[in-house]
Motif scaffolding. Structure first.
Motif, PDB file in Angstrom:
ATOM      1  N   ILE A  50       0.844  -1.189   0.000  1.00 42.50           N
ATOM      2  CA  ILE A  50       0.000   0.000   0.000  1.00 42.50           C
ATOM      3  C   ILE A  50       0.879   1.238   0.000  1.00 42.50           C
ATOM      4  O   ILE A  50       1.793   1.369   0.813  1.00 42.50           O
ATOM      5  CB  ILE A  50      -0.933  -0.001   1.229  1.00 42.50           C
ATOM      6  CG1 ILE A  50      -1.785  -1.271   1.266  1.00 42.50           C
ATOM      7  CG2 ILE A  50      -1.819   1.236   1.227  1.00 42.50           C
ATOM      8  CD1 ILE A  50      -2.563  -1.442   2.548  1.00 42.50           C
ATOM      9  N   THR A  51       0.618   2.168  -0.931  1.00 43.19           N
ATOM     10  CA  THR A  51       1.436   3.370  -1.024  1.00 43.19           C
ATOM     11  C   THR A  51       1.277   4.243   0.223  1.00 43.19           C
ATOM     12  O   THR A  51       0.219   4.263   0.868  1.00 43.19           O
ATOM     13  CB  THR A  51       1.052   4.191  -2.264  1.00 43.19           C
ATOM     14  OG1 THR A  51      -0.350   4.482  -2.213  1.00 43.19           O
ATOM     15  CG2 THR A  51       1.359   3.411  -3.535  1.00 43.19           C
ATOM     16  N   ASP A  52       2.347   4.948   0.566  1.00 45.88           N
ATOM     17  CA  ASP A  52       2.304   5.862   1.701  1.00 45.88           C
ATOM     18  C   ASP A  52       1.327   7.002   1.422  1.00 45.88           C
ATOM     19  O   ASP A  52       1.171   7.449   0.279  1.00 45.88           O
ATOM     20  CB  ASP A  52       3.695   6.461   1.970  1.00 45.88           C
ATOM     21  CG  ASP A  52       4.685   5.440   2.510  1.00 45.88           C
ATOM     22  OD1 ASP A  52       4.255   4.299   2.808  1.00 45.88           O
ATOM     23  OD2 ASP A  52       5.879   5.776   2.636  1.00 45.88           O
ATOM     24  N   GLY A  53       0.688   7.472   2.476  1.00 46.46           N
ATOM     25  CA  GLY A  53      -0.201   8.610   2.339  1.00 46.46           C
ATOM     26  C   GLY A  53      -1.616   8.310   2.779  1.00 46.46           C
ATOM     27  O   GLY A  53      -1.876   7.359   3.528  1.00 46.46           O
ATOM     28  N   VAL A  54      -2.536   9.126   2.299  1.00 44.67           N
ATOM     29  CA  VAL A  54      -3.948   9.054   2.693  1.00 44.67           C
ATOM     30  C   VAL A  54      -4.755   8.410   1.567  1.00 44.67           C
ATOM     31  O   VAL A  54      -4.645   8.811   0.411  1.00 44.67           O
ATOM     32  CB  VAL A  54      -4.509  10.457   2.997  1.00 44.67           C
ATOM     33  CG1 VAL A  54      -5.986  10.360   3.375  1.00 44.67           C
ATOM     34  CG2 VAL A  54      -3.709  11.118   4.106  1.00 44.67           C
ATOM     35  N   HIS A  55      -5.544   7.434   1.916  1.00 44.53           N
ATOM     36  CA  HIS A  55      -6.412   6.753   0.945  1.00 44.53           C
ATOM     37  C   HIS A  55      -7.859   6.987   1.381  1.00 44.53           C
ATOM     38  O   HIS A  55      -8.347   6.343   2.312  1.00 44.53           O
ATOM     39  CB  HIS A  55      -6.099   5.261   0.900  1.00 44.53           C
ATOM     40  CG  HIS A  55      -4.679   4.962   0.502  1.00 44.53           C
ATOM     41  ND1 HIS A  55      -4.318   4.713  -0.797  1.00 44.53           N
ATOM     42  CD2 HIS A  55      -3.543   4.911   1.248  1.00 44.53           C
ATOM     43  CE1 HIS A  55      -3.008   4.504  -0.844  1.00 44.53           C
ATOM     44  NE2 HIS A  55      -2.517   4.618   0.380  1.00 44.53           N
ATOM     45  N   PRO A  56      -8.587   7.914   0.739  1.00 46.77           N
ATOM     46  CA  PRO A  56      -9.970   8.197   1.142  1.00 46.77           C
ATOM     47  C   PRO A  56     -10.930   7.132   0.611  1.00 46.77           C
ATOM     48  O   PRO A  56     -10.875   6.758  -0.560  1.00 46.77           O
ATOM     49  CB  PRO A  56     -10.254   9.564   0.524  1.00 46.77           C
ATOM     50  CG  PRO A  56      -9.336   9.640  -0.656  1.00 46.77           C
ATOM     51  CD  PRO A  56      -8.117   8.835  -0.316  1.00 46.77           C
ATOM     52  N   LEU A  57     -11.791   6.668   1.472  1.00 44.80           N
ATOM     53  CA  LEU A  57     -12.825   5.710   1.118  1.00 44.80           C
ATOM     54  C   LEU A  57     -14.169   6.250   1.588  1.00 44.80           C
ATOM     55  O   LEU A  57     -14.239   7.096   2.485  1.00 44.80           O
ATOM     56  CB  LEU A  57     -12.569   4.348   1.773  1.00 44.80           C
ATOM     57  CG  LEU A  57     -11.224   3.677   1.486  1.00 44.80           C
ATOM     58  CD1 LEU A  57     -11.074   2.423   2.352  1.00 44.80           C
ATOM     59  CD2 LEU A  57     -11.094   3.308   0.016  1.00 44.80           C
ATOM     60  N   ARG A  58     -15.236   5.737   1.000  1.00 51.04           N
ATOM     61  CA  ARG A  58     -16.584   6.135   1.414  1.00 51.04           C
ATOM     62  C   ARG A  58     -17.318   4.943   1.987  1.00 51.04           C
ATOM     63  O   ARG A  58     -17.392   3.883   1.360  1.00 51.04           O
ATOM     64  CB  ARG A  58     -17.360   6.699   0.229  1.00 51.04           C
ATOM     65  CG  ARG A  58     -18.718   7.287   0.624  1.00 51.04           C
ATOM     66  CD  ARG A  58     -19.448   7.776  -0.596  1.00 51.04           C
ATOM     67  NE  ARG A  58     -20.670   8.474  -0.242  1.00 51.04           N
ATOM     68  CZ  ARG A  58     -21.807   8.368  -0.918  1.00 51.04           C
ATOM     69  NH1 ARG A  58     -21.870   7.609  -2.004  1.00 51.04           N
ATOM     70  NH2 ARG A  58     -22.889   9.027  -0.533  1.00 51.04           N
ATOM     71  N   LEU A  59     -17.845   5.095   3.186  1.00 47.96           N
ATOM     72  CA  LEU A  59     -18.601   4.024   3.836  1.00 47.96           C
ATOM     73  C   LEU A  59     -20.004   3.968   3.242  1.00 47.96           C
ATOM     74  O   LEU A  59     -20.763   4.923   3.329  1.00 47.96           O
ATOM     75  CB  LEU A  59     -18.680   4.280   5.345  1.00 47.96           C
ATOM     76  CG  LEU A  59     -19.382   3.212   6.184  1.00 47.96           C
ATOM     77  CD1 LEU A  59     -18.575   1.918   6.187  1.00 47.96           C
ATOM     78  CD2 LEU A  59     -19.605   3.691   7.612  1.00 47.96           C
ATOM     79  N   VAL A  60     -20.353   2.844   2.618  1.00 44.10           N
ATOM     80  CA  VAL A  60     -21.672   2.699   2.008  1.00 44.10           C
ATOM     81  C   VAL A  60     -22.510   1.626   2.702  1.00 44.10           C
ATOM     82  O   VAL A  60     -23.700   1.470   2.405  1.00 44.10           O
ATOM     83  CB  VAL A  60     -21.567   2.385   0.505  1.00 44.10           C
ATOM     84  CG1 VAL A  60     -20.941   3.558  -0.238  1.00 44.10           C
ATOM     85  CG2 VAL A  60     -20.767   1.108   0.262  1.00 44.10           C
ATOM     86  N   GLY A  61     -21.910   0.896   3.637  1.00 47.45           N
ATOM     87  CA  GLY A  61     -22.652  -0.118   4.372  1.00 47.45           C
ATOM     88  C   GLY A  61     -21.861  -0.573   5.573  1.00 47.45           C
ATOM     89  O   GLY A  61     -20.638  -0.401   5.641  1.00 47.45           O
ATOM     90  N   ILE A  62     -22.559  -1.141   6.537  1.00 49.72           N
ATOM     91  CA  ILE A  62     -21.909  -1.638   7.747  1.00 49.72           C
ATOM     92  C   ILE A  62     -22.717  -2.822   8.263  1.00 49.72           C
ATOM     93  O   ILE A  62     -23.948  -2.820   8.208  1.00 49.72           O
ATOM     94  CB  ILE A  62     -21.792  -0.525   8.818  1.00 49.72           C
ATOM     95  CG1 ILE A  62     -20.990  -0.997  10.017  1.00 49.72           C
ATOM     96  CG2 ILE A  62     -23.158  -0.009   9.221  1.00 49.72           C
ATOM     97  CD1 ILE A  62     -19.510  -1.031   9.773  1.00 49.72           C
ATOM     98  N   SER A  63     -22.013  -3.861   8.717  1.00 52.57           N
ATOM     99  CA  SER A  63     -22.704  -5.035   9.247  1.00 52.57           C
ATOM    100  C   SER A  63     -22.008  -5.487  10.523  1.00 52.57           C
ATOM    101  O   SER A  63     -20.855  -5.128  10.796  1.00 52.57           O
ATOM    102  CB  SER A  63     -22.734  -6.171   8.218  1.00 52.57           C
ATOM    103  OG  SER A  63     -21.424  -6.548   7.843  1.00 52.57           O
ATOM    104  N   GLY A  64     -22.721  -6.280  11.312  1.00 49.91           N
ATOM    105  CA  GLY A  64     -22.168  -6.757  12.567  1.00 49.91           C
ATOM    106  C   GLY A  64     -22.934  -7.949  13.090  1.00 49.91           C
ATOM    107  O   GLY A  64     -23.906  -8.408  12.490  1.00 49.91           O
ATOM    108  N   ASP A  65     -22.456  -8.440  14.234  1.00 51.36           N
ATOM    109  CA  ASP A  65     -23.139  -9.543  14.898  1.00 51.36           C
ATOM    110  C   ASP A  65     -23.210  -9.213  16.382  1.00 51.36           C
ATOM    111  O   ASP A  65     -23.488  -8.074  16.734  1.00 51.36           O
ATOM    112  CB  ASP A  65     -22.431 -10.881  14.609  1.00 51.36           C
ATOM    113  CG  ASP A  65     -20.927 -10.812  14.832  1.00 51.36           C
ATOM    114  OD1 ASP A  65     -20.482  -9.981  15.661  1.00 51.36           O
ATOM    115  OD2 ASP A  65     -20.193 -11.584  14.187  1.00 51.36           O
ATOM    116  N   MET A  66     -22.941 -10.175  17.247  1.00 47.01           N
ATOM    117  CA  MET A  66     -23.015  -9.933  18.682  1.00 47.01           C
ATOM    118  C   MET A  66     -21.640  -9.612  19.278  1.00 47.01           C
ATOM    119  O   MET A  66     -21.529  -9.377  20.475  1.00 47.01           O
ATOM    120  CB  MET A  66     -23.611 -11.146  19.380  1.00 47.01           C
ATOM    121  CG  MET A  66     -24.926 -11.630  18.806  1.00 47.01           C
ATOM    122  SD  MET A  66     -26.282 -10.447  19.008  1.00 47.01           S
ATOM    123  CE  MET A  66     -26.571 -10.613  20.770  1.00 47.01           C
TER     124      MET A  66
END
Length: 368
Positions: free
Chosen positions: A343-359
Motif C-alpha cells: 500500500i502506497t504511503d499517504g492518505v487513501h480516502p474511502l466512502r462508507l456505504v454499508g456496515i454489518s455486525g453480529d453480537m
C-alpha cells in the motif's frame, strides 16, 4: 456495547428491550440491508410470556433496533418469525428501514367502498418545480407522512421543501408504487437514505436524508500503526473493466449514425482497450462526447477495493478505540498508510456505504 429493542413499526413506540442470544445485521446506504436475531423464550430470568413473544415477533407490525450505546446502527421491520418448541428459540428475520414497506403501497389505497381504491379519484401526484429534497418530501407526504393518516403513517421525518428543477406528474391509472417514485428521483443523480434514531422518549424514528452525494462525517485510521482498530485488511486492484477509450453510438444507422468518443485521457500506459457503448436515444453529438468522457473517467484506472474489519477494542483505561457511533453510511474514511510493503504511503480516502455486525465487537464496513 450492544443493546436491542422491539418497536411498533407504525408509530416507533418501544415495546420491550430484549437480549438476543445470537444475531447479525447489515445496514446499507439507501436501504437494502437485513438481518436476523434469536430470542431464548425460556432463558432463566428473561422469560417472555406467550402473548408478549407473539407481539414482539408480529410480522410487519414490529421492528427490531440494534444500538451501540444509545446510537442506532440498524433498524429493520420483522418479516418472518420461526419458533422451535424443542429449544424455546424464536428467530426473527427483518429487513432494513422503510423501503420494503414503500414497495408495497401506491399513491392511494384500497377501500371497502370501492373495487379500485378508496382514494383513486385523488390518486394523482404532481410535483412541480421542486428541489430533490422537496420532491422526496411530496412523495413521502403522500405515501407515508400524514396525507392519508391511520396505518399509512410511518415514523419518518420529512425532508425540507424547496424550489428547484424537478417536475413530475404521476397519474393514478399507472398505479405507481411509492418506492418507484423515490427511485425516479435517485435516477436523476440523487441519493436517499432513511437514518434510524431514537427520540428522548425511546421511540424509533427515521431522518430522511437527500443529497447528490450523502455525507456523514469523517473517520481516520492509521492502518499501519502498531495499534489500530483495522484488522484483516486486504487490497484488491482489478483492471478487467479498465479502458483507454470509449465510443458512444447515438441515433441513426450506417454512415448517418451519430457518434461520440473520448480518448487520450491521462492515466496508466496500457495496451489499447476501447469500448463501444450504445446510446441510440441520443441525437446530440456534444452529449455523446460528454457521455463518453464520463464513461472513460470511471474506467480509465483499475478499480481498487479495500476489504477489512473494525474491532471496537478497549484500552487499559477502558476507553473505546473505535467511534462506533460514527459508522454511518455516507461517512468518509481516511486510511493512513506508512511503510507498507504494497500500500502506497499517504492518505487513501474511502466512502462508507454499508456496515454489518453480529453480537461481537467486530464490525464489517463496506466501502467504495
Amino acid at each position: 456495547m450492544w443493546s436491542f429493542s422491539i418497536h411498533t413499526t407504525i408509530s416507533g413506540t418501544k415495546l420491550l428491550d430484549v437480549q438476543p442470544s445470537a444475531g447479525s445485521w447489515r445496514r446499507a446506504l439507501g436501504g437494502g440491508g437485513s438481518g436476523q436475531h434469536t430470542l431464548q423464550l425460556r432463558a432463566v430470568g428473561e422469560e417472555i410470556s406467550p402473548a408478549t413473544a407473539r407481539q414482539l415477533s408480529e410480522p410487519n407490525q414490529a421492528s427490531l433496533v440494534v444500538c451501540w450505546g444509545d446510537v442506532v446502527l440498524y433498524a429493520g421491520a420483522i418479516i418472518k418469525a420461526d419458533y422451535k418448541r424443542s429449544t424455546g428459540a424464536l428467530t426473527v428475520r427483518h429487513n432494513e428501514g422503510l423501503r420494503e414497506i414503500l414497495r408495497n403501497r401506491s399513491t392511494f389505497g384500497v377501500g371497502a367502498e370501492s373495487g379500485i381504491g378508496a382514494g383513486y379519484a385523488g390518486g394523482d401526484l404532481v410535483v412541480s418545480g421542486r428541489s430533490a429534497s422537496g420532491a422526496v418530501r411530496a412523495i413521502l407526504h403522500r405515501g407515508a407522512g400524514g396525507y392519508w393518516g391511520g396505518t399509512w403513517d410511518l415514523p419518518i421525518d420529512l425532508p425540507a421543501d424547496g424550489a428547484g428543477p424537478i417536475s413530475f406528474t404521476w397519474r393514478r391509472w399507472d398505479f405507481h408504487m411509492i418506492d418507484d417514485l423515490l427511485g425516479q428521483i435517485e435516477d436523476l443523480g440523487y441519493e436517499i437514505d432513511f437514518r434510524p434514531y431514537l427520540t428522548a422518549a425511546g421511540a424509533l424514528r427515521y431522518q430522511t436524508v437527500v443529497a447528490s452525494k450523502i455525507t456523514a462525517g469523517l473517520l481516520e485510521f492509521a492502518v499501519t500503526a502498531e495499534r489500530t482498530p483495522v484488522t484483516e485488511l486486504s487490497v484488491s486492484r482489478d483492471g478487467s473493466k479498465q479502458l483507454s477509450g470509449v465510443f458512444t453510438l447515438g441515433k441513426g444507422s450506417e454512415d448517418k449514425m451519430l457518434k461520440g468518443g473520448a480518448g487520450f485521457m491521462d492515466g496508466p500506459v496500457i495496451p489499447v482497450r476501447d469500448a463501444v457503448v450504445s446510446m441510440k436515444d441520443v441525437a446530440n453529438v456534444s452529449r455523446l462526447n460528454e457521455m463518453a468522457t464520463a464513461e472513460l473517467t470511471q474506467r480509465r484506472h483499475p478499480s481498487e477495493q479495500w476489504d477489512f474489519s473494525l474491532v471496537a477494542e478497549v484500552d487499559e483505561d477502558g476507553v473505546e478505540q473505535l467511534d462506533v457511533a460514527a459508522l454511518i453510511p455516507g461517512a468518509t474514511m481516511r486510511m493512513l498508510s506508512s511503510g507498507d510493503e504494497y500500500i502506497t504511503d499517504g492518505v487513501h480516502p474511502l466512502r462508507l456505504v454499508g456496515i454489518s455486525g453480529d453480537m461481537s465487537r467486530t464490525l464489517k464496513p463496506e466501502v467504495q
